[in-house]
Design a protein around this motif. Sequence first.
Motif, mmCIF file in Angstrom:
data_model
loop_
_atom_site.group_PDB
_atom_site.id
_atom_site.type_symbol
_atom_site.label_atom_id
_atom_site.label_comp_id
_atom_site.label_asym_id
_atom_site.label_seq_id
_atom_site.Cartn_x
_atom_site.Cartn_y
_atom_site.Cartn_z
ATOM 1 N N CYS A 416 0.710 -1.147 0.091
ATOM 2 C CA CYS A 416 -0.086 0.130 -0.030
ATOM 3 C C CYS A 416 1.060 1.329 -0.019
ATOM 4 N N PRO A 417 0.294 2.494 -0.162
ATOM 5 C CA PRO A 417 1.272 3.794 -0.467
ATOM 6 C C PRO A 417 1.863 3.936 1.022
ATOM 7 N N GLY A 418 1.288 3.382 2.206
ATOM 8 C CA GLY A 418 1.916 3.562 3.399
ATOM 9 C C GLY A 418 2.003 5.458 3.981
ATOM 10 N N CYS A 422 -0.224 8.098 2.835
ATOM 11 C CA CYS A 422 -1.100 7.921 3.373
ATOM 12 C C CYS A 422 -1.548 8.402 4.804
ATOM 13 N N LEU A 424 -3.455 7.536 7.220
ATOM 14 C CA LEU A 424 -3.956 6.707 8.253
ATOM 15 C C LEU A 424 -2.768 5.747 8.807
ATOM 16 N N ALA A 425 -1.776 5.763 7.995
ATOM 17 C CA ALA A 425 -0.433 4.979 7.983
ATOM 18 C C ALA A 425 0.307 5.070 9.718
ATOM 19 N N SER A 457 1.257 -3.769 4.609
ATOM 20 C CA SER A 457 0.447 -2.678 4.790
ATOM 21 C C SER A 457 1.017 -1.776 5.688
ATOM 22 N N GLY A 458 0.793 -0.586 5.915
ATOM 23 C CA GLY A 458 1.278 0.597 6.422
ATOM 24 C C GLY A 458 0.511 0.772 7.799
ATOM 25 N N CYS A 459 -0.690 0.007 7.875
ATOM 26 C CA CYS A 459 -1.503 -0.074 9.118
ATOM 27 C C CYS A 459 -2.399 -1.210 9.164
ATOM 28 N N ASN A 461 -5.443 -1.497 8.280
ATOM 29 C CA ASN A 461 -6.308 -1.545 7.481
ATOM 30 C C ASN A 461 -6.200 -2.256 6.512
ATOM 31 N N ALA A 462 -5.042 -2.656 6.101
ATOM 32 C CA ALA A 462 -4.540 -3.694 5.462
ATOM 33 C C ALA A 462 -4.935 -3.719 3.999
ATOM 34 N N CYS A 463 -4.701 -2.462 3.448
ATOM 35 C CA CYS A 463 -5.039 -2.217 1.954
ATOM 36 C C CYS A 463 -3.923 -3.040 1.403
#
Length: 554
Positions: A416-418, A422, A424-425, A457-459, A461-463
């Motif tokens: 993910c962009p992390g 992002c 939210l990261a 994923s950077g958090c 949320n697991a994108c």
Amino acid sequence: MYRYDEVDFRLVNERVAQFRDQTRRYLAGELTEDEFRPLRLMNGLYVQRHAPMLRVAVPYGMLSSRQLRKLAHIARTYDRGYAHFTTRQNLQFNWPALETVPDILAELAEVEMHAIQTSGNCIRNTTSDHFAGVAGDELIDPRPYCEIIRQWSTFHPEFTFLPRKFKIAVSGAREDRAATLVHDIGLHAVRAADGEIGFRVIVGGGLGRTPIIGSVIRDFLPARHLLTYLDAILRVYNRFGRRDNKYKARIKILVKAMTAAGFAAKVEEEWSHLKDGPATVPAAEFEHMAKFFTAPAYDTSLSRNDPAYTAQLAAEPAFARWVARNTREHKVAGYRIVTLSLKATGVPPGDATADQLDAVADWADAYSFGELRASHEQNLILADVRETDLFALWEKARAAGFATPNIGLLSDIICCPGGDFCSLANAKSIPIAAAVQKRFDDLDYQHDIGELDLNMSGCMNACGHHHIGHIGILGVDKQGSEWYQVSIGGSQGEHASLGKVIGPSFAQDAMPDVIEKIISVYLAQRHADERFIDTARRIGIDPFKEKVYGQAAH
Ligand code: HEM
Ligand code: SF4
């Protein structure tokens, strides 16, 4: 591929005009931040760490060369010259200025694209198999069904304010390449004993902070009932899904609370009012949709393994390696399916520059009937390339940085962009992907390791699908600094499983070593021809833990 009719054009153009006016009023101070937020989110516009982010819908991953050129033009004109393909087959622009977004949307509308329902608590872009229509193991081409779902779900008045976002995936092949088990609804085509086509219906899968593998609530749904049954599921969710807590609002939480059997019973009850009603899909509609997805004008006189192509394979080992790794068998003799790797070492996974997008559009025209697909693994697919064109395509793709022969290998990282983009990261993800790719830059070594899905994923949320990576990496925040938790044993597909966390998290610098230690356990323990995931399932996580944490772990 599907082409807009008058109604589609009108809907999309009216939405552009509406959003242009809303943006104008917001910039003039006539709409507050709170008033504008839902309006922009309905048009795929997030406000991120540094700038707005615009998410453009790519219906079930299908793109024409014309659309891709337009995306390249937008990246160059309104953004910083690149775009990002996501794990939901969509495309994101990371740097558009808010005041230019109405112009971007107007440009997208010219090529039958939009950003409607790519955000917010609505039914999102339906995803599917990136090999749809060309895979040898296909029962049905899922795209006409996806398009029917797209039309049904776009502006569906009853489902514009669901408890939470809603994601549907459709697979038409034996192998599930659409991750149907980790979507809110997964539809997997099946053929009944009498030949009738229908779907196995899976609900309540998902990743995020509460990852869950979906449950089958119906083994066989005849295709004509597709929309009435989806209506029934959405109604039950819309009515009973929690709205008091956004972390408990996804359908997976409802299915878990009601049990799959309890949820299925409610759906069947609701369906009894809808079944055979006006939303039943007539055979003529399937036929109409199928006409958009007919096979291109293949040369049917070709045979497999053309002598000139076979000679090129023998003469050029690097080409042969690329063919073996990044292309696969096509259902028509003399053609192959090509995956262009967007995972060159050091390039953020899924990113492509405007020049690269233009180049891919040219190759799609020259070699693949003017179409391409985005995969949820964040790569691009040219689905219909003649064997005899492969060498020329390979040379061009190599020069453009799209021919790293790593599809399905360790460096083909989903990410993910992390924290680089992002808001939210908890942690950055792109630099970790780069560091791991760099450590394993020796492709011979990667080939020896074999198939391995590394997802990050950077958090929570697991994108970046970390739960279903054979190795998953999750960015976590520890007293304000960025750390990384590692899991092992996740997988996508028919036997989808969620990875198990191996222990305490690691600092960023340690990550390449950690991955290397994990791989070393696999290499030492694997049976002949055993993939990483199979070894991990056989031996469990303890040997990996021991190697990574040493005896102190006990
Ligand atoms: C603006 C940036 C983004 C934001 C704010 C965002 C937000 C979120 C949130 C909050 C969730 C968790 C949903 C839940 O558990 O209920 C989620 C899940 C997910 N997102 Fe993102 N995301 C962003 C970017 C992306 C990108 C770039 C991708 C693809 C690379 C992506 C794909 C997904 C997927 C596949 C899931 C997990 C599936 C699911 O359960 O919905 N997202 N996202
Ligand atoms: S997983 Fe977290 S950090 Fe990564 S894109 Fe999603 S919300 Fe952002």
